[in-house]
Design an enzyme around this catalytic site. Structure first.
Site, mmCIF file in Angstrom:
data_model
loop_
_atom_site.group_PDB
_atom_site.id
_atom_site.type_symbol
_atom_site.label_atom_id
_atom_site.label_comp_id
_atom_site.label_asym_id
_atom_site.label_seq_id
_atom_site.Cartn_x
_atom_site.Cartn_y
_atom_site.Cartn_z
ATOM 1 N N ARG A 34 8.316 25.573 13.080
ATOM 2 C CA ARG A 34 8.690 24.185 13.633
ATOM 3 C C ARG A 34 10.095 24.151 13.414
ATOM 4 O O ARG A 34 10.991 23.385 14.214
ATOM 5 C CB ARG A 34 7.868 23.151 13.080
ATOM 6 C CG ARG A 34 6.260 23.469 13.254
ATOM 7 C CD ARG A 34 5.567 22.489 13.681
ATOM 8 N NE ARG A 34 4.045 22.797 14.002
ATOM 9 C CZ ARG A 34 2.889 22.564 13.327
ATOM 10 N NH1 ARG A 34 2.755 21.242 12.506
ATOM 11 N NH2 ARG A 34 1.839 23.276 13.607
ATOM 12 N N GLU A 178 -12.922 21.075 7.957
ATOM 13 C CA GLU A 178 -12.046 21.380 9.165
ATOM 14 C C GLU A 178 -12.528 22.701 9.891
ATOM 15 O O GLU A 178 -11.556 23.679 9.849
ATOM 16 C CB GLU A 178 -10.759 21.033 9.013
ATOM 17 C CG GLU A 178 -9.859 21.117 10.599
ATOM 18 C CD GLU A 178 -8.409 21.066 10.432
ATOM 19 O OE1 GLU A 178 -7.873 21.554 9.135
ATOM 20 O OE2 GLU A 178 -7.807 21.014 11.457
ATOM 21 N N LYS A 220 -13.395 16.842 9.852
ATOM 22 C CA LYS A 220 -12.279 16.861 10.704
ATOM 23 C C LYS A 220 -12.673 17.726 11.946
ATOM 24 O O LYS A 220 -12.839 19.071 11.522
ATOM 25 C CB LYS A 220 -10.877 17.377 9.903
ATOM 26 C CG LYS A 220 -9.738 17.445 10.735
ATOM 27 C CD LYS A 220 -8.436 17.534 10.027
ATOM 28 C CE LYS A 220 -7.380 17.757 10.826
ATOM 29 N NZ LYS A 220 -5.954 17.569 10.100
ATOM 30 N N SER A 262 -4.965 17.132 16.262
ATOM 31 C CA SER A 262 -4.563 17.304 17.541
ATOM 32 C C SER A 262 -4.292 18.546 18.372
ATOM 33 O O SER A 262 -4.411 18.691 19.634
ATOM 34 C CB SER A 262 -3.121 16.465 17.732
ATOM 35 O OG SER A 262 -2.112 17.117 16.760
ATOM 36 N N GLY A 263 -4.431 19.757 17.685
ATOM 37 C CA GLY A 263 -4.668 20.813 18.130
ATOM 38 C C GLY A 263 -3.687 21.465 19.029
ATOM 39 O O GLY A 263 -4.028 22.479 19.863
ATOM 40 N N GLY A 264 -2.561 20.842 19.362
ATOM 41 C CA GLY A 264 -1.550 21.370 20.068
ATOM 42 C C GLY A 264 -1.433 20.533 21.435
ATOM 43 O O GLY A 264 -0.740 20.793 22.419
ATOM 44 N N ARG A 296 0.990 17.833 14.530
ATOM 45 C CA ARG A 296 1.770 17.688 15.509
ATOM 46 C C ARG A 296 2.070 16.637 16.443
ATOM 47 O O ARG A 296 3.110 16.297 16.870
ATOM 48 C CB ARG A 296 1.586 18.758 16.503
ATOM 49 C CG ARG A 296 1.969 20.290 15.974
ATOM 50 C CD ARG A 296 1.330 21.347 16.551
ATOM 51 N NE ARG A 296 -0.064 21.599 16.305
ATOM 52 C CZ ARG A 296 -0.867 22.683 16.834
ATOM 53 N NH1 ARG A 296 -0.452 23.453 17.333
ATOM 54 N NH2 ARG A 296 -2.128 22.488 16.290
HETATM 55 P P1 13P Z 1 -2.717 19.405 14.689
HETATM 56 O O1 13P Z 1 -2.783 17.726 14.471
HETATM 57 O O2 13P Z 1 -1.373 19.722 14.955
HETATM 58 O O3 13P Z 1 -3.509 20.160 15.188
HETATM 59 O O4 13P Z 1 -2.659 19.556 12.869
HETATM 60 C C1 13P Z 1 -4.030 19.133 12.370
HETATM 61 C C2 13P Z 1 -4.255 19.962 11.243
HETATM 62 O O5 13P Z 1 -4.352 19.430 10.005
HETATM 63 C C3 13P Z 1 -4.493 21.445 11.473
HETATM 64 O O6 13P Z 1 -4.993 22.158 10.137
#
Ligand code: 13P
Length: 335
Positions: A34, A178, A220, A262-264, A296
């Site tokens: 990043r 998660e 999560k 948020s996953g991208g 993100r």
């Molecule tokens: P993102 O919201 O960017 O997907 O990251 C969350 C997270 O903790 C990934 O392990």
């Protein structure tokens, strides 16, 4: 150390109404990627400055119940010399820590990964308790392709995740499990829903088998979404319906809350989709609070404003404060 009965209290605080979690637990490598986009030097000091900028933003405690830290960060301090975990707790934001460590390829299915981190875990957890951590996170990655995920990938990741959750509870730390079903791929929304369901059922079967206290654990999850390269689009309403359907069919109601990654997705997508999920969840009286744990979708516009320059910090903090406030509103379905 927190007693076992403290776990449900901490878990409920993490999903308190109108609040969610900032995931700031990017590994050194991920944070580096990043930073590279803006030419920011990949040094411990720049990572400390970046995290310090986020954590010291005025007003964020109104929308954040917790922050997930990385191992390096929990050992770092604010510019005034206060350890980050203590500083956050002093602002009413619970410090958490990512405890999974890298991944290894799954034997016989090289495109799939197993999360590592069980070795030495009890000792590391004890150290994190000493730093003031209140909760932990463990992420596993599930990839969708024509013949993926394999049962072996889901089962072994679920088994390790449950073993981690049990150790975390033993240490008095609320585990956030998660199992991320990746957005990458050409799959449909229906397939995403199927894979999330299968994965979550395996995770909760293993978590129960380990004898974890479900009331002291948080999930999560990914939202159910068509693959990023599928060419398909789905409305926030369709996404919310599929996501709620799969959660209702696979997550025990004793779980105190569900966070979404948020996953991208873009910040706008992550905001609209969460808003729809929460609104629909409220309408059907979903058994759990539903909120965010974004990295993100909360951080990207802030990093783009900061770019590693001190003079940009006030503007970057203003953007972060607004992202947190908006996402917190959305976690109550108030877009
Ligand atoms: P993102 O919201 O960017 O997907 O990251 C969350 C997270 O903790 C990934 O392990």
């Amino acid at each position: 150390m927190a007693s076992a009965s403290a776990l449900p209290i901490i878990a409920r605080k993490l999903v308190a109404p109108g609040k969610g979690i900032l995931a700031a637990d990017e590994s050194i490598g991920t944070c580096g990627k990043r930073f590279q986009k803006y030419g920011i030097p990949e040094t411990p000091e720049m990572r400390r400055k970046w995290r310090g900028l986020l954590f010291s933003t005025p007003g964020i405690e109104k929308g954040l119940s917790g922050v997930i830290l990385f191992d390096e960060t929990i050992r770092q301090e604010t510019s005034e010399g206060e350890p980050f975990a203590e500083y956050l707790e002093g602002r009413g934001v619970l410090p958490g820590i990512k405890v999974d460590q890298k991944t290894e390829p799954l034997a016989g299915s090289p495109e799939e990964e197993l999360t590592k981190g069980l070795e030495g875990l009890p000792e590391r957890l004890r150290e994190y308790v000493g730093f003031g951590a209140k909760f932990t996170k463990w992420r596993a990655v599930i990839r969708i392709k024509e013949n993926l995920p394999t049962d072996a990938c889901i089962e072994e990741n679920a088994r390790r995740m449950a073993a981690y959750a049990k150790e975390s509870q033993r240490a008095g730390l609320v585990p956030v499990v998660e199992p991320e079903v990746l957005l990458d791929g050409v799959h449909t929304l229906v397939r995403s829903e199927e894979v999330i369901g299968k994965t979550l059922r395996a995770v909760f079967r293993e978590v129960k088998r380990e004898g974890c206290d479900l009331s002291g654990l948080i999930l999560k999850s990914s939202m159910a979404l068509p693959g990023k390269d599928s060419g398909a689009t789905a409305s926030p309403g369709e996404i919310a319906e599929a996501t709620l359907r799969v959660l209702l069919s696979s997550v025990p109601k004793e779980v105190p809350g569900i966070l979404f990654l948020s996953g991208g997705a873009t910040p706008e997508e992550a905001t609209e989709r969460l808003n729809e999920i929460v609104k629909k969840g409220n309408a059907i009286n979903a058994p759990w609070p539903l909120t965010f744990s974004y990295s993100r979708a909360l951080q990207d516009p802030v990093l783009a404003a900061w770019r590693g320059k001190d003079e940009n910090a006030p503007q970057a903090q203003a953007i972060f404060a607004e992202r947190v406030a908006q996402t917190a509103r959305v976690s109550e379905g108030r877009l």
